[in-house]
Design a protein around this motif. Structure first.
Motif, PDB file in Angstrom:
ATOM      1  N   VAL A  89       6.233   4.868  -2.753  1.00 42.08           N
ATOM      2  CA  VAL A  89       7.278   4.499  -1.138  1.00 42.08           C
ATOM      3  C   VAL A  89       5.793   3.761  -0.273  1.00 42.08           C
ATOM      4  O   VAL A  89       5.206   4.224  -0.613  1.00 42.08           O
ATOM      5  N   SER A  90       6.655   2.399   0.405  1.00 33.16           N
ATOM      6  CA  SER A  90       4.813   1.723   1.231  1.00 33.16           C
ATOM      7  C   SER A  90       5.004   1.241   1.687  1.00 33.16           C
ATOM      8  O   SER A  90       6.596   1.098   2.522  1.00 33.16           O
ATOM      9  N   ALA A 150       0.925  -1.467  -0.307  1.00 29.64           N
ATOM     10  CA  ALA A 150      -0.237   0.005   0.080  1.00 29.64           C
ATOM     11  C   ALA A 150       0.522   1.163  -0.177  1.00 29.64           C
ATOM     12  O   ALA A 150       1.998   1.998   1.107  1.00 29.64           O
ATOM     13  N   SER A 151       0.385   2.243  -1.136  1.00 24.03           N
ATOM     14  CA  SER A 151       1.338   3.577  -0.656  1.00 24.03           C
ATOM     15  C   SER A 151       1.032   4.475  -0.085  1.00 24.03           C
ATOM     16  O   SER A 151       0.221   4.242   0.858  1.00 24.03           O
ATOM     17  N   THR A 152       2.544   4.615   0.429  1.00 21.48           N
ATOM     18  CA  THR A 152       2.146   6.131   1.898  1.00 21.48           C
ATOM     19  C   THR A 152       2.678   7.058   1.343  1.00 21.48           C
ATOM     20  O   THR A 152       4.050   7.714   1.161  1.00 21.48           O
ATOM     21  N   PRO A 153       2.120   8.181   0.678  1.00 20.20           N
ATOM     22  CA  PRO A 153       2.080   9.187  -0.094  1.00 20.20           C
ATOM     23  C   PRO A 153       2.656  10.027   0.635  1.00 20.20           C
ATOM     24  O   PRO A 153       2.586  10.503   1.862  1.00 20.20           O
ATOM     25  N   ARG A 154       3.986  10.889   0.275  1.00 19.88           N
ATOM     26  CA  ARG A 154       4.489  11.920   1.207  1.00 19.88           C
ATOM     27  C   ARG A 154       3.836  13.604   0.693  1.00 19.88           C
ATOM     28  O   ARG A 154       2.024  12.826   0.417  1.00 19.88           O
ATOM     29  N   ARG A 210      -6.184  -5.932   3.296  1.00 19.34           N
ATOM     30  CA  ARG A 210      -7.417  -3.974   3.450  1.00 19.34           C
ATOM     31  C   ARG A 210      -6.418  -3.376   3.511  1.00 19.34           C
ATOM     32  O   ARG A 210      -5.545  -3.621   4.541  1.00 19.34           O
ATOM     33  N   GLU A 211      -6.497  -2.318   3.000  1.00 19.77           N
ATOM     34  CA  GLU A 211      -5.879  -0.892   3.772  1.00 19.77           C
ATOM     35  C   GLU A 211      -6.368   0.026   3.520  1.00 19.77           C
ATOM     36  O   GLU A 211      -7.546   0.083   3.593  1.00 19.77           O
TER      37      GLU A 211
END
Length: 692
Positions: free
Chosen positions: A164-165, A145-149, A178-179
């Motif tokens: 980046v995830s 699951a991507s974790t945006p800046r 599930r995210e």
């Protein structure tokens, strides 16, 4: 770098308990119940296995031109010298997974996802790790699951592919995930984290990982505390959906109280010592501050160490290690690396792939090794011709007392750490001193469970050294063994207290102190030990249900394993129409987060086992209507239709109620045998019957 192939610990069949929602497509109202045994063990089973899990912030994407820069990430873009397409960081992570024989990996700050349009960048870190692991022939799957800046972008920079995830790797087939975004307060520019959870076919344990923000510089202290607690509450709410779960991640705090209610609901692996010399609350984050001299070389500043990475589990742990050697602590000074300057950052050589240390834990669960010895081929060892079969006691292995032995390919027990060994044993009246199980050292076995013929006692011992001298710390039964009688033997070693204990039929029979440990690297054996470098004391009699656990059982646990019925540990396999995927779907039925079955006559199925494999056992089911509680209860626990058909020792049993279309139902099951007290009920599971 070559990927090292491990000498794996043996993981034989685990104690499995499953339930399925299957059945035909007939309609009908709540009425009668069919109760029938079902011994189709070929179905997909769900196991509460002692998984080996790692959590690691691998610093795969953080920036920084070199060690002097904020956000520096060692080996971010480094490729293997002999393979321009393989990232060194990915290879090192895969290497560690294999060396430690891990089952699941929880990663933060890893690049994951699609190949960049610039194909020279190669596959993402996560894809490369998974690819290297599957080269061993094992099945590995991954989800991320991507974790945006703060600005919303999540693409990995520089020469890296993917986003980046946070990510989960599992040695099996991930069949559900599930995210859930973590809450971010209005105003501050912060990375937007997520909690990612997944389920694996055949595993009862769910996997979750996350990466939290601490807001220490962007908010006032009281505002930061509220914002951080909102993240923790979100994570806690997600993992609460699962009856059995492991959670790992970078929580960006070293304050234990900040992690409530997680500490109240689960065990954190590094809060206790598991053996003498084991460090508690070990370091997981190393921050080395380097500054630039006038000539561009680097000068060391302060070094900060902390624990901000955590591994929680609902089942608890049998072992835990923080591998601090894998957090970068390289000397970048002019004297050590004269070529490392602010102008030549790529020449600065790290000594580890991240600024975080990985945290490894072994979940408490079923046995690490389980050899039933009831049928041909139900063990992973090599048996000699001196081993035969008998139908006695539900089926057992017979040893001739001369050459009969079953040998594992390598060690199973770490004799420097806590462990438990157990077996059913029946010794013949004319047997001499005979060994139930042991593990070879070079000269003498490092641990052994045996029958001592001269005084007819049961014994469990660990030698003080790998020596030809017989110097044994041993627990001796106070009462005599009874030949020709099946007896449940359990030996435990608590490495923290140095206590060796022996249980006979679940009752503490003797104990001793073993203050000095040494590790054996030889084969695990059933039916003999080693003394003075030679095979010794071959078993004459029958053996069954050999088990090894990588934690020591308490007296209550040993008694329960020998004499008490264990609750089924449930899972659900729903039809293909179910969008939620396999799982028990425990928790509040009002959440609606559970599967839908396409039939009004689902089959509720459980795998059960009796501690004595020669006795009959069955399950007692209960199911109720959550949509209309006024409806007659289809099955009431202990009432008509509650009991399944019996099986001997262990097996799959089921009931098949008739239910109402469109209604939601809850159910659970317990184990019974008519003599011992019924087991506790397993967790409540839920499903919906399709309206069509």
């Amino acid at each position: 770098m070559r990927i090292k192939r491990p000498n794996p610990w043996h993981r034989a069949a685990q104690l499995l308990v499953t339930m399925f929602l299957l059945g035909g497509a007939t309609a009908g109202h709540a009425a009668g119940v069919e109760a029938e045994p079902d011994n189709d063990t070929g179905r997909s089973a769900y196991s509460a296995a002692p998984l080996r899990v790692m959590t690691w912030n691998v610093c795969g994407e953080a920036g920084g031109a070199g060690p002097w820069a904020a956000g520096y990430c060692p080996e971010r873009n480094t490729r293997l010298a002999d393979d321009s397409n393989t990232l060194k960081k990915a290879a090192e992570i895969a290497d560690l997974v294999l060396q430690e024989d891990l089952d699941a990996v929880l990663l933060q700050e890893v690049c994951a996802g699609a190949l960049h349009s610039d194909e020279t960048r190669g596959a993402s870190q996560l894809d490369q790790i998974r690819g290297l692991l599957t080269e061993t022939g094992a099945t590995w799957s991954a989800v991320s699951a991507s974790t945006p800046r703060a600005g919303g972008d999540s693409a990995c920079r520089g020469s890296l592919s993917g986003d980046v995830s946070v990510a989960i790797l599992a040695k099996g087939d991930i069949n559900w995930s599930r995210e859930t975004p973590l809450p971010v307060p209005a105003g501050p520019q912060q990375n937007r984290g997520k909690v990612l959870c997944a389920g694996v076919t055949g595993w009862e344990t769910h996997l979750c990982t996350t990466h939290l923000t601490n807001y220490d510089t962007s908010l006032q202290p009281d505002e930061a505390a509220v914002a951080y607690q909102a993240q923790i509450d979100t994570v806690a709410g997600q993992v609460a959906d699962f009856g059995r779960v492991v959670l790992g991640g970078d929580f960006n705090t070293s304050v234990r109280n900040n992690l409530q209610p997680l500490y109240g609901a689960m065990t954190e692996c590094d809060q206790q010592a598991y053996h003498v010399g084991d460090m508690v609350n070990g370091t997981t984050k190393v921050t080395n501050q380097w500054s630039a001299a006038t000539d561009g070389t680097l000068v060391r500043g302060t070094t900060q160490i902390s624990k901000i990475d955590y591994l929680f589990a609902s089942a608890g742990f049998g072992a835990c290690d923080s591998l601090t050697r894998l957090a970068d602590s390289a000397d970048y000074s002019k004297s050590a690396q004269p070529g490392c300057t602010t102008a030549t950052g790529s020449a600065c050589v790290a000594n580890a792939p991240s600024d975080h240390a990985p945290l490894l834990g072994t979940l408490r669960g079923g046995p690490r090794l389980n050899w039933p010895l009831q049928e041909v081929g139900d063990h992973t060892g090599t048996a000699t011709s001196g081993v035969g079969r008998t139908t006695d006691h539900g089926g057992a292995a017979v040893f001739d007392g001369l050459s009969g032995v079953i040998t594992a390919d390598g060690p199973v027990v770490d004799t420097t750490r806590s462990f438990t060994v157990s077996a059913w044993a029946k010794v013949e009246p004319d047997a001499g001193t005979a060994v139930v199980l042991a593990q070879d050292g070079t000269v003498i076995s490092g641990m052994m469970l045996w029958y001592n013929q001269p005084d007819r006692t049961w014994r469990f011992g660990l030698p003080k050294a790998d020596s030809a001298t017989w110097d044994m710390d041993q627990a001796i039964s106070a009462t005599a063994a009874v030949p020709s009688r099946w007896t449940r033997l359990t030996g435990t070693f608590d490495a923290l207290s140095g206590t060796v204990a022996l249980y006979v039929d679940g009752v503490l029979a003797g104990s001793a102190n073993h203050p000095t440990t040494w590790q054996t690297a030889g084969d695990f054996t059933v039916g003999r030990d080693k003394v003075s470098g030679h095979s010794n004391a071959f078993w004459k009699g029958s053996l069954q249900s050999v088990e090894v656990f990588d934690y020591f059982m308490t007296s209550a646990q040993a008694a329960s394993a020998a004499r008490s019925l264990a609750a089924p540990t449930q899972t659900v396999t729903a039809p293909a129409t179910d969008e939620k995927g396999p799982g028990c779907h425990a928790g509040s039925y009002t959440a609606g987060d559970f599967g839908t079955v396409s039939t009004t006559t689902p089959k509720l199925t459980a795998y059960i086992a009796h501690p004595d494999p020669s006795l009959e056992v069955w399950a007692e089911f209960s199911i109720w209507d959550n949509t209309d509680p006024q409806q007659p209860q289809p099955i009431r626990l202990g009432g008509p239709g509650s009991a399944s058909g019996p099986v001997t020792g262990k097996g799959v049993v089921s009931v098949q109620p008739k239910l109402l279309a469109g209604h939601k139902y809850g159910w659970y099951v317990r184990t019974a045998d008519g003599a011992l007290a019924p087991s506790p009920t397993a967790e409540v599971c839920h499903f919906t019957v399709s309206a069509q």
